[in-house]
Design an enzyme around this catalytic site. Structure first.
Site, PDB file in Angstrom:
ATOM      1  N   CYS A   1      13.518  10.677   6.693  1.00 12.58           N
ATOM      2  CA  CYS A   1      13.459  10.301   8.216  1.00 12.58           C
ATOM      3  C   CYS A   1      14.905  10.522   9.006  1.00 12.58           C
ATOM      4  CB  CYS A   1      13.137   8.946   8.426  1.00 12.58           C
ATOM      5  SG  CYS A   1      14.075   7.867   7.257  1.00 12.58           S
TER       6      CYS A   1
ATOM      7  N   LYS B   1       1.040  -1.157  -0.074  1.00 13.04           N
ATOM      8  CA  LYS B   1       0.114  -0.054   0.047  1.00 13.04           C
ATOM      9  C   LYS B   1       1.032   1.041  -0.073  1.00 13.04           C
ATOM     10  CE  LYS B   1      -1.719   3.067   2.016  1.00 13.04           C
ATOM     11  NZ  LYS B   1      -1.686   4.589   1.492  1.00 13.04           N
TER      12      LYS B   1
ATOM     13  N   GLU C   1       9.891   1.499  10.652  1.00 14.46           N
ATOM     14  CA  GLU C   1      10.866   2.704  10.419  1.00 14.46           C
ATOM     15  C   GLU C   1      10.027   4.004  10.477  1.00 14.46           C
ATOM     16  OE1 GLU C   1      13.923   2.170   9.886  1.00 14.46           O
ATOM     17  OE2 GLU C   1      14.211   0.396   8.932  1.00 14.46           O
TER      18      GLU C   1
ATOM     19  N   GLY D   1       6.978   5.140   8.105  1.00 12.54           N
ATOM     20  CA  GLY D   1       6.054   6.479   8.240  1.00 12.54           C
ATOM     21  C   GLY D   1       6.258   7.021   9.491  1.00 12.54           C
ATOM     22  N   SER D   2       5.123   7.515   9.932  1.00 12.92           N
ATOM     23  CA  SER D   2       5.148   8.273  11.183  1.00 12.92           C
ATOM     24  C   SER D   2       5.044   7.409  12.389  1.00 12.92           C
ATOM     25  CB  SER D   2       3.797   9.391  11.118  1.00 12.92           C
ATOM     26  OG  SER D   2       2.662   8.591  11.142  1.00 12.92           O
TER      27      SER D   2
ATOM     28  N   GLU E   1       9.916  16.139  15.213  1.00  7.52           N
ATOM     29  CA  GLU E   1      10.382  16.416  13.850  1.00  7.52           C
ATOM     30  C   GLU E   1       9.532  17.107  12.895  1.00  7.52           C
ATOM     31  OE1 GLU E   1       9.266  12.451  11.676  1.00  7.52           O
ATOM     32  OE2 GLU E   1      11.441  12.427  11.036  1.00  7.52           O
TER      33      GLU E   1
ATOM     34  N   GLY F   1       2.641   4.233  12.840  1.00 10.92           N
ATOM     35  CA  GLY F   1       3.408   2.918  13.283  1.00 10.92           C
ATOM     36  C   GLY F   1       2.806   2.229  14.533  1.00 10.92           C
TER      37      GLY F   1
HETATM   38  P1  NAP Z   1       2.126   8.472   7.598  1.00 16.29           P
HETATM   39  O1  NAP Z   1       0.955   9.419   7.887  1.00 16.29           O
HETATM   40  O2  NAP Z   1       2.446   7.744   8.906  1.00 16.29           O
HETATM   41  O3  NAP Z   1       2.099   7.553   6.421  1.00 16.29           O
HETATM   42  C1  NAP Z   1       2.969   6.486   5.916  1.00 16.29           C
HETATM   43  C2  NAP Z   1       2.023   5.424   5.346  1.00 16.29           C
HETATM   44  O4  NAP Z   1       1.202   4.919   6.167  1.00 16.29           O
HETATM   45  C3  NAP Z   1       1.211   5.977   4.208  1.00 16.29           C
HETATM   46  O5  NAP Z   1       1.057   4.858   2.971  1.00 16.29           O
HETATM   47  C4  NAP Z   1      -0.310   6.210   4.808  1.00 16.29           C
HETATM   48  O6  NAP Z   1      -1.351   6.188   3.987  1.00 16.29           O
HETATM   49  C5  NAP Z   1      -0.362   4.890   5.544  1.00 16.29           C
HETATM   50  N1  NAP Z   1      -1.444   4.958   6.852  1.00 16.29           N
HETATM   51  C6  NAP Z   1      -1.879   6.158   7.278  1.00 16.29           C
HETATM   52  N2  NAP Z   1      -2.871   5.899   8.150  1.00 16.29           N
HETATM   53  C7  NAP Z   1      -2.582   4.641   8.182  1.00 16.29           C
HETATM   54  C8  NAP Z   1      -3.335   3.723   9.124  1.00 16.29           C
HETATM   55  N3  NAP Z   1      -4.555   3.805  10.096  1.00 16.29           N
HETATM   56  N4  NAP Z   1      -3.220   2.207   8.973  1.00 16.29           N
HETATM   57  C9  NAP Z   1      -2.414   1.909   8.163  1.00 16.29           C
HETATM   58  N5  NAP Z   1      -1.618   2.534   7.242  1.00 16.29           N
HETATM   59  C10 NAP Z   1      -1.936   4.142   7.309  1.00 16.29           C
HETATM   60  O7  NAP Z   1       3.598   9.346   7.466  1.00 16.29           O
HETATM   61  P2  NAP Z   1       3.661  10.283   6.132  1.00 16.29           P
HETATM   62  O8  NAP Z   1       2.863  11.645   6.410  1.00 16.29           O
HETATM   63  O9  NAP Z   1       3.354   9.497   4.855  1.00 16.29           O
HETATM   64  O10 NAP Z   1       5.255  10.310   6.153  1.00 16.29           O
HETATM   65  C11 NAP Z   1       5.943  11.378   7.065  1.00 16.29           C
HETATM   66  C12 NAP Z   1       6.311  10.582   8.271  1.00 16.29           C
HETATM   67  O11 NAP Z   1       7.076   9.503   7.826  1.00 16.29           O
HETATM   68  C13 NAP Z   1       7.652  11.486   9.152  1.00 16.29           C
HETATM   69  O12 NAP Z   1       7.260  11.167  10.359  1.00 16.29           O
HETATM   70  C14 NAP Z   1       8.714  10.550   8.625  1.00 16.29           C
HETATM   71  O13 NAP Z   1       9.712  10.417   9.818  1.00 16.29           O
HETATM   72  C15 NAP Z   1       8.507   8.992   8.637  1.00 16.29           C
HETATM   73  N6  NAP Z   1       9.366   8.397   7.663  1.00 16.29           N
HETATM   74  C16 NAP Z   1      10.065   7.492   8.109  1.00 16.29           C
HETATM   75  C17 NAP Z   1      11.062   6.898   7.194  1.00 16.29           C
HETATM   76  C18 NAP Z   1      12.059   5.987   7.731  1.00 16.29           C
HETATM   77  O14 NAP Z   1      12.758   5.234   6.863  1.00 16.29           O
HETATM   78  N7  NAP Z   1      12.266   5.825   9.025  1.00 16.29           N
HETATM   79  C19 NAP Z   1      10.860   7.170   5.954  1.00 16.29           C
HETATM   80  C20 NAP Z   1      10.100   8.091   5.478  1.00 16.29           C
HETATM   81  C21 NAP Z   1       9.227   8.800   6.192  1.00 16.29           C
HETATM   82  P3  NAP Z   1      -1.703   7.725   3.211  1.00 16.29           P
HETATM   83  O15 NAP Z   1      -0.967   8.731   3.502  1.00 16.29           O
HETATM   84  O16 NAP Z   1      -1.703   7.309   1.712  1.00 16.29           O
HETATM   85  O17 NAP Z   1      -3.237   7.740   3.625  1.00 16.29           O
END
Ligand code: NAP
Ligand code: MG
Length: 477
Positions: A280, A171, A246, A224-225, A379, A229
């Site tokens: 990240c 996804k 991650e 992701g966040s 962050e 997570g």
């Molecule tokens: P996010 O909101 O956590 O989204 C990450 C993914 O999870 C997206 O595909 C999102 O879908 C999905 N998601 C959202 N709600 C969900 C739920 N209830 N159940 C399952 N999946 C769900 O993060 P983001 O806004 O995309 O990215 C920013 C964050 O990611 C930052 O905090 C950053 O540090 C972190 N990040 C970490 C790394 C690493 O390697 N550690 C790498 C990149 C980013 P949709 O957004 O499509 O709705």
């Protein structure tokens, strides 16, 4: 693009609903993506199971590796096309997009080559017994990825799992999923069996939640966040499966009074502005020994003020952020810090001629940031660098470890003993000495502690995460 990729072909979503995809550099819609639901996820998981039990599962490790390597070569044939897709989807400068596609190819080379090199071992046990330890695939793995490095994440998360023999369901983020779909198409073209790679586009709370709670998934890889997570880990707990998380970071660059300024200054700037701070492992805090604080931070400010944000084609230091919400979030950090009177030491520029609707923010350097401030703890995920000062080694470690995150850190000093002492005591999954590699190094195990998540990706260690260890005890007759 307004379809899912299931069982080797594009299929329409169950609902027909689509989501507008805006170009971050212009704010204009350029595509619509399918809005997947639980039924789409279920179809993808079923296709993956059929592949795992069928054509994909029957391949030898060498054959799997060869397919992944072939996909890497195929990617080279489509290099510029993929870089352009990635740049349009995310708004990043073309040079960054090209570097990302290059890194994606490296993942395919690395895991293609590694697939047949995950060997088990033999344990000496009681007389009359042979014991072997083997690594087997989980079955079907689920992958939920963010929008910041969509192609690289495909390489990092999916290819390591495929190399171990799992079938995968992805996804991707609704904000950027074009290259993931294109890579899945190319995988089919080079001969991946149908169902080995499946992609369901859509919203996190719908398609993502359905994937992480699907009983057919044996392992989840989430990037992701921290907030999401946690939800994914709860969903995994409900059906007792493992996951890697991650998450984000607040990674410190620790600069001592004997540091090589000329080497450190450009890297400190790049580590926060790369990918517009949406990394990240962005080096978002610079911690400087008090005696050299003014000199070092002054040199950073000078370079920082030359940073420019522009469109992918302008190919400057950074681009826009991903969407209007993210721009609002980053801007709110900047506005609040200004209101609190935290000095702005330097600002980059938004280049002349960028489209009005683009999601641009001005790169900003703050210092001295008071300890405990939001800029120390949270962050930003944008081009905002915060400078702090410390007294001595003990204080540096205290400050470095003052957040709940623990992803990456850098230590800048010529003192060999201090390099080792600080590297050991700083809480992070990766520590660089006199350098920094935000996101780099396919061979290097990567991951966090605390709020940065758990489990490791990249390198050989990822293959162990995507496998189940089985011990076979054989009593000789
Ligand atoms: P996010 O909101 O956590 O989204 C990450 C993914 O999870 C997206 O595909 C999102 O879908 C999905 N998601 C959202 N709600 C969900 C739920 N209830 N159940 C399952 N999946 C769900 O993060 P983001 O806004 O995309 O990215 C920013 C964050 O990611 C930052 O905090 C950053 O540090 C972190 N990040 C970490 C790394 C690493 O390697 N550690 C790498 C990149 C980013 P949709 O957004 O499509 O709705
Ligand atoms: Mg999101």
């Amino acid at each position: 693009m307004n379809q899912h990729f299931i069982n080797g072909r594009y299929v329409a979503g169950q609902t027909g609903e689509t989501i507008a995809k805006l170009a971050p550099a212009t704010g204009e819609e350029f595509a619509r993506i399918a809005c997947g639901n639980a039924a789409d996820i279920d179809a993808a998981v079923k296709a993956a199971h059929a592949a795992f039990e069928g054509a994909w599962g029957k391949l030898t490790a060498a054959e799997r590796g060869r397919l992944i390597s072939k996909l890497g070569l195929r990617l080279q044939d489509h290099f510029e096309e993929l870089a352009r897709l990635e740049a349009r989807d995310t708004g990043k400068p073309m040079a960054q997009a090209r570097a990302d596609i290059d890194a994606t190819a490296r993942y395919f080379e690395f895991y293609g080559g590694a697939a047949d090199k995950v060997h088990g071992h033999v344990i000496p046990f009681l007389n009359g017994y042979s014991v072997s330890v083997v690594h087997e695939p989980h079955g079907v793995t689920g992958h939920i990825l963010p929008w910041n490095y969509p192609a690289q994440m495909f390489g990092r998360s999916l290819t390591a799992s495929l190399a171990m023999g799992n079938a995968v369901v992805l996804k991707p983020a609704e904000d950027a999923c074009a290259t993931a779909f294109r890579l899945a198409e190319l995988a089919s073209e080079v001969g991946f069996p149908d169902g080995a790679i499946n992609i369901v586009a859509g919203r996190g709370h719908e398609a993502g939640a359905a994937l992480s709670s699907h009983p057919g998934i044996a392992f989840m890889s989430f990037t992701g966040s921290p907030e999401v997570g946690k939800m994914v880990q709860h969903a995994c707990a409900d059906h007792l499966i493992p996951c890697t998380l991650e998450l984000g970071g607040k990674s410190p660059q620790i600069v001592f009074d004997d540091a090589d300024f000329d080497a450190a200054v450009p890297i400190v700037c790049k580590a926060i502005v790369q990918n517009t701070g949406q990394t990240c492992s962005a080096g978002s805090r610079v911690l400087v020994q008090k005696s050299v604080y003014d000199a070092f931070v002054g040199a950073v400010a000078q370079q920082f003020s030359k940073l420019r944000a522009g469109t992918p084609e302008m190919d400057l230091d950074c681009g826009p952020v991903i969407n209007a919400k993210q721009r609002g979030r980053v801007q709110s950090f900047i506005d609040q810090a200004r209101e609190q009177g935290i000095p702005v030491l330097a600002e980059g520029q938004i280049a002349q001629g960028v489209p009005n609707g683009g999601f641009f923010v001005t790169p900003t350097l703050f210092g001295q940031v008071p300890r405990g401030n939001r800029l120390e703890q949270e962050e930003v995920f944008g081009p905002v660098l915060s400078a702090f000062s410390f007294e001595d080694e003990e204080d540096a470690i205290k400050l470095a470890n003052s957040t709940d995150y623990g992803l990456v850190a850098a230590v800048w000093t010529k003192d060999g003993g201090r390099q080792q002492r600080v590297s050991r005591r700083v809480r992070a999954g990766q520590v660089f000495i006199n350098g920094y590699g935000a996101g780099g190094g396919i061979e290097l195990p990567f991951g966090g502690t605390g709020k940065s998540g758990h489990g490791r990706e990249k390198g050989f260690i990822a293959l162990e995460e995507f496998a189940v260890t089985k011990t076979i005890v054989h009593k000789h007759g």
